[in-house]
Design a protein around this motif. Structure first.
Motif, mmCIF file in Angstrom:
data_model
loop_
_atom_site.group_PDB
_atom_site.id
_atom_site.type_symbol
_atom_site.label_atom_id
_atom_site.label_comp_id
_atom_site.label_asym_id
_atom_site.label_seq_id
_atom_site.Cartn_x
_atom_site.Cartn_y
_atom_site.Cartn_z
ATOM 1 N N ALA A 158 0.966 -1.151 0.117
ATOM 2 C CA ALA A 158 -0.097 0.138 0.059
ATOM 3 C C ALA A 158 0.782 1.207 0.042
ATOM 4 N N LYS A 159 2.084 1.169 0.535
ATOM 5 C CA LYS A 159 2.794 2.376 0.735
ATOM 6 C C LYS A 159 3.636 2.737 -0.597
ATOM 7 N N ALA A 160 3.975 1.501 -1.277
ATOM 8 C CA ALA A 160 4.617 1.674 -2.517
ATOM 9 C C ALA A 160 3.527 2.289 -3.455
ATOM 10 N N LEU A 161 2.105 1.669 -3.388
ATOM 11 C CA LEU A 161 1.222 1.991 -4.284
ATOM 12 C C LEU A 161 0.725 3.580 -4.151
ATOM 13 N N SER A 166 1.149 9.138 -6.243
ATOM 14 C CA SER A 166 1.466 10.376 -5.989
ATOM 15 C C SER A 166 2.429 10.857 -6.910
ATOM 16 N N LYS A 167 3.524 10.039 -7.664
ATOM 17 C CA LYS A 167 4.599 10.531 -8.271
ATOM 18 C C LYS A 167 4.044 10.686 -9.848
ATOM 19 N N ALA A 168 3.124 9.707 -10.088
ATOM 20 C CA ALA A 168 2.580 9.604 -11.345
ATOM 21 C C ALA A 168 1.448 10.927 -11.739
ATOM 22 N N THR A 169 0.539 11.206 -10.646
ATOM 23 C CA THR A 169 -0.280 11.840 -11.005
ATOM 24 C C THR A 169 -0.199 13.393 -10.328
ATOM 25 N N GLY A 170 0.793 13.282 -9.444
ATOM 26 C CA GLY A 170 1.079 14.637 -8.939
ATOM 27 C C GLY A 170 0.048 15.106 -7.944
ATOM 28 N N THR A 171 -0.676 13.984 -7.456
ATOM 29 C CA THR A 171 -2.040 14.281 -6.339
ATOM 30 C C THR A 171 -1.562 13.501 -5.249
ATOM 31 N N SER A 172 -1.869 13.786 -4.007
ATOM 32 C CA SER A 172 -1.636 13.071 -2.966
ATOM 33 C C SER A 172 -2.520 12.307 -2.339
ATOM 34 N N SER A 173 -2.090 11.068 -1.925
ATOM 35 C CA SER A 173 -3.157 10.071 -1.428
ATOM 36 C C SER A 173 -2.781 9.818 0.054
ATOM 37 N N SER A 174 -2.231 10.936 0.715
ATOM 38 C CA SER A 174 -1.838 10.836 2.140
ATOM 39 C C SER A 174 -2.955 10.253 3.081
ATOM 40 N N SER A 175 -4.047 11.054 2.906
ATOM 41 C CA SER A 175 -5.177 10.915 3.841
ATOM 42 C C SER A 175 -5.364 9.312 3.816
ATOM 43 N N TRP A 176 -5.772 8.771 2.825
ATOM 44 C CA TRP A 176 -6.064 7.249 2.523
ATOM 45 C C TRP A 176 -5.080 6.585 2.963
ATOM 46 N N PHE A 177 -3.835 6.850 2.962
ATOM 47 C CA PHE A 177 -2.761 6.046 3.333
ATOM 48 C C PHE A 177 -2.337 6.061 4.767
ATOM 49 N N GLU A 178 -2.833 7.261 5.318
ATOM 50 C CA GLU A 178 -2.634 7.345 6.922
ATOM 51 C C GLU A 178 -3.783 6.703 7.566
ATOM 52 N N GLU A 179 -4.992 6.633 6.974
ATOM 53 C CA GLU A 179 -5.891 5.794 7.460
ATOM 54 C C GLU A 179 -5.625 4.308 7.237
ATOM 55 N N GLN A 217 -11.116 6.342 -0.115
ATOM 56 C CA GLN A 217 -10.149 5.465 -1.021
ATOM 57 C C GLN A 217 -10.292 6.421 -2.471
ATOM 58 N N PRO A 218 -9.175 6.849 -3.057
ATOM 59 C CA PRO A 218 -9.189 7.494 -4.458
ATOM 60 C C PRO A 218 -9.899 6.685 -5.310
ATOM 61 N N ALA A 219 -10.521 7.194 -6.248
ATOM 62 C CA ALA A 219 -11.356 6.430 -7.201
ATOM 63 C C ALA A 219 -10.324 5.853 -8.386
ATOM 64 N N TYR A 220 -9.548 6.830 -8.523
ATOM 65 C CA TYR A 220 -8.624 6.473 -9.745
ATOM 66 C C TYR A 220 -7.608 5.266 -9.549
ATOM 67 N N LEU A 221 -7.512 4.650 -8.363
ATOM 68 C CA LEU A 221 -6.560 3.664 -7.850
ATOM 69 C C LEU A 221 -7.204 2.388 -8.541
ATOM 70 N N GLY A 222 -8.609 2.470 -8.853
ATOM 71 C CA GLY A 222 -8.998 1.331 -9.659
ATOM 72 C C GLY A 222 -8.925 -0.028 -9.066
ATOM 73 N N GLU A 223 -8.292 -0.869 -10.128
ATOM 74 C CA GLU A 223 -8.188 -2.520 -9.839
ATOM 75 C C GLU A 223 -7.109 -2.758 -8.685
ATOM 76 N N LEU A 228 -5.890 -4.683 -3.303
ATOM 77 C CA LEU A 228 -5.381 -4.340 -1.786
ATOM 78 C C LEU A 228 -6.441 -4.459 -0.910
ATOM 79 N N ASN A 229 -7.808 -4.427 -1.114
ATOM 80 C CA ASN A 229 -8.818 -4.468 -0.190
ATOM 81 C C ASN A 229 -9.069 -5.984 -0.056
ATOM 82 N N ALA A 230 -9.183 -6.621 -1.199
ATOM 83 C CA ALA A 230 -9.602 -8.008 -1.282
ATOM 84 C C ALA A 230 -8.497 -8.714 -0.364
#
Length: 546
Positions: A158-161, A166-179, A217-223, A228-230
């Motif tokens: 999850a950390k690597a994802l 974040s690197k690819a989109t320039g957006t932050s997923s820190s809130s989801w990752f912290e949770e 969770q960010p919608a753009y993470l997709g499959e 990961l959830n499964a």
């Protein structure tokens, strides 16, 4: 002269044969009466004693022995119930099985009643059940540890994802990752919970947190996020997930602890029951012993009278022996001790001459035997060289001499390389022949008469070199090594050569150092030098300079 002869004739003759025959006959009758009386009483006592020795005492010993082993079994049962690894479980089972085998063997020998045997069978059954529970606990612990590792691996994923997105989109997923990190920590904390109530509360919090994460969770993470959830669902919340495993762990742990305590109490009760039975039998033996003691006291008083009569009779016999035999034998001994060939003429060819010649022969034989025994005591029976005793005696004398004269002194410890393998390959008879050959060669290789070669023990020899410095000792050692190598005695099992070789370790003390070194220290240093030679490959020489 005539009156003296008449006086001798008027005296009554008392033959030694009659005197001692009469005295010993009376003594024999007394002892016979005494023996018959004692035999009758001892026969009665023997019956009671046999009952104790053959039945009661062996039973007590068996009870005590089984009880002692049962107490040790309690200790090993505790080790079994608290085993935290499979090796510890195997060790505890091995100890328990050893004690059970001993107890079972003693139970068969003691021929105990069915109640005791059934109690023992119950103990065996409980131990088997406890072993199964501990095994199941260890397996469950292993599964829980595996699941915990998977949880941490999922966290890394999850950390690597999160970092990749974040690197690819320039957006932050820190809130989801912290949770998700908090969810991972909450799940990992289950491993330290030691109560089912705590696990149930933590389980509900984890489910709530998991449901909440899915809403943010960010919608753009997709499959990838679905996978990961499964995985989290399977690792933590699934049927074989961490929550259920921890519940199973605590339940098995409780069952194991309860079964262990029950088994320990069962074994302890078994030991106490045996001790109680032993005490009952012991009390019965003491009561019987008291009765026999009273009977024996009566017999002792009767025997005292007979003993007094015997002492008086013995005193009379002793007085007769002293006056009529011992005093006269002392006079004869004094005469024999002053024996001299010039005084006792052996040319007369009579009985006295025969006795004199016999004494001379005995004296010569004894002197010769003393010389031969003295030589044998200092010689090794197999190799015919000096033995350890001869070396020890000469070494101490030589060391003291070197100390007084401030001379150098060297010793060499010699070991036949791989001699045990030689015996295994060629047999002990051939091994003895090889030792004889080695000893003979070593002795012949010494140049000085003052040097000594002795068998030190087994395949070890020792060489004493008086007034020999370090350089001389090294040369002698090398000469000895080459002499044995020249024998070319086959030795297929040797890893050094195809023939017998020797390793030599020695020690030399200089004339200025003798006073500060003991013989034991010198031998120890020589032994250390030999060990170094053997550890470096053998068939070599090393002499330490002290």
């Amino acid at each position: 002269m005539i009156s003296a002869k008449k006086h001798n004739k008027s005296q009554k003759r008392f033959s030694l044969n009659k005197v001692f025959t009469s005295a010993f006959s009376v003594l024999f009758l007394i002892f016979l009466s005494l023996t018959i009386s004692v035999y009758y009483q001892l026969n009665t006592f023997r019956a009671a004693l046999e009952s104790s020795l053959l039945d009661s005492i062996p039973t007590i010993i068996s009870f005590d022995s089984i009880a002692n082993r049962s107490e040790r079994l309690v200790f090993y049962t505790e080790k079994l119930s608290t085993a935290d690894s499979h090796p510890a479980l195997r060790i505890a089972n091995k100890k328990i099985q050893s004690e059970l085998n001993q107890i079972e063997e003693q139970l068969r020998a003691a021929k105990l009643d069915e109640v005791v045997l059934k109690e023992y069978e119950a103990i065996k059954f409980e131990l088997d059940e406890l072993d199964d529970l501990v095994t199941l606990r260890l397996e469950t612990n292993q599964k829980a540890s595996d699941v915990e590792r998977k949880l941490y691996a999922l966290f890394d994923e999850a950390k690597a994802l999160s970092a990749t997105i974040s690197k690819a989109t320039g957006t932050s997923s820190s809130s989801w990752f912290e949770e998700f990190s908090q969810l991972t920590i909450m799940s990992a904390n289950l491993m330290s919970a030691d109560k089912l109530n705590q696990i149930r509360k933590s389980s509900q919090k984890i489910r709530n947190k998991y449901a909440y994460i899915q809403t943010i969770q960010p919608a753009y993470l997709g499959e990838r996020l679905s996978t990961l959830n499964a995985d989290f669902q399977d690792i933590v919340l699934g049927e074989q997930g961490l929550i259920n495993l921890r519940v199973k762990q605590l339940r098995i742990k409780g069952r194991t602890t309860g079964r262990g305590n029950f088994t320990e109490k069962l074994v302890s009760d078994f030991a106490r029951a045996l001790n109680f039975k032993s005490a009952v039998i012991n009390k019965k033996i003491l009561a019987n012993a008291q009765n026999e003691k009273e009977t024996i006291d009566l017999q002792i008083r009767l025997l005292g009278f007979f003993v007094f009569i015997c002492i008086v009779l013995f005193g009379f016999i002793a007085w007769q022996l002293r006056q009529r035999v011992i005093v006269r034998l002392i006079g004869l001994n004094n005469y024999v001790s002053q024996f001299d060939r010039k005084f006792l003429n052996t040319k007369l060819k009579d009985e006295i001459s025969d006795i004199a010649l016999t004494f001379d022969s005995y004296v010569d034989t004894i002197e010769q035997q003393k010389k031969e025994l003295s030589q044998l005591a200092m010689q090794d029976g197999l190799t015919k060289i000096a033995n350890r005793r001869a070396f020890d005696k000469l070494f101490l004398n030589t060391f003291d001499l070197a100390k007084r004269n401030k001379q150098a002194l060297s010793i060499l410890l010699i070991d036949v390389d791989f001699f045990k393998m030689y015996n295994d390959e060629y047999g002990h008879i051939k091994g003895d022949e090889a030792l004889i050959a080695v000893a003979t060669t070593l002795k012949q290789s010494l140049k000085r008469e003052v040097d000594l070669i002795a068998r030190y023990g087994g395949e070890e020899f020792v060489c004493l070199l008086p007034n020999c410095d370090h350089e001389g000792a090294c040369k002698v050692a090398e000469d000895l090594r080459l002499a044995i190598e020249t024998l070319k005695e086959p030795h297929k099992s040797s890893s050094v050569a195809e023939h017998i070789t020797i390793s030599i370790g020695g020690a030399t003390i200089r004339n200025t150092e003798v006073s500060s070194i003991s013989p034991q220290f010198m031998l120890k240093e020589a032994d250390i030098a030999l060990y170094r030679v053997k550890s470096k490959g053998r068939n070599a020489v090393q002499v330490s300079r002290l």
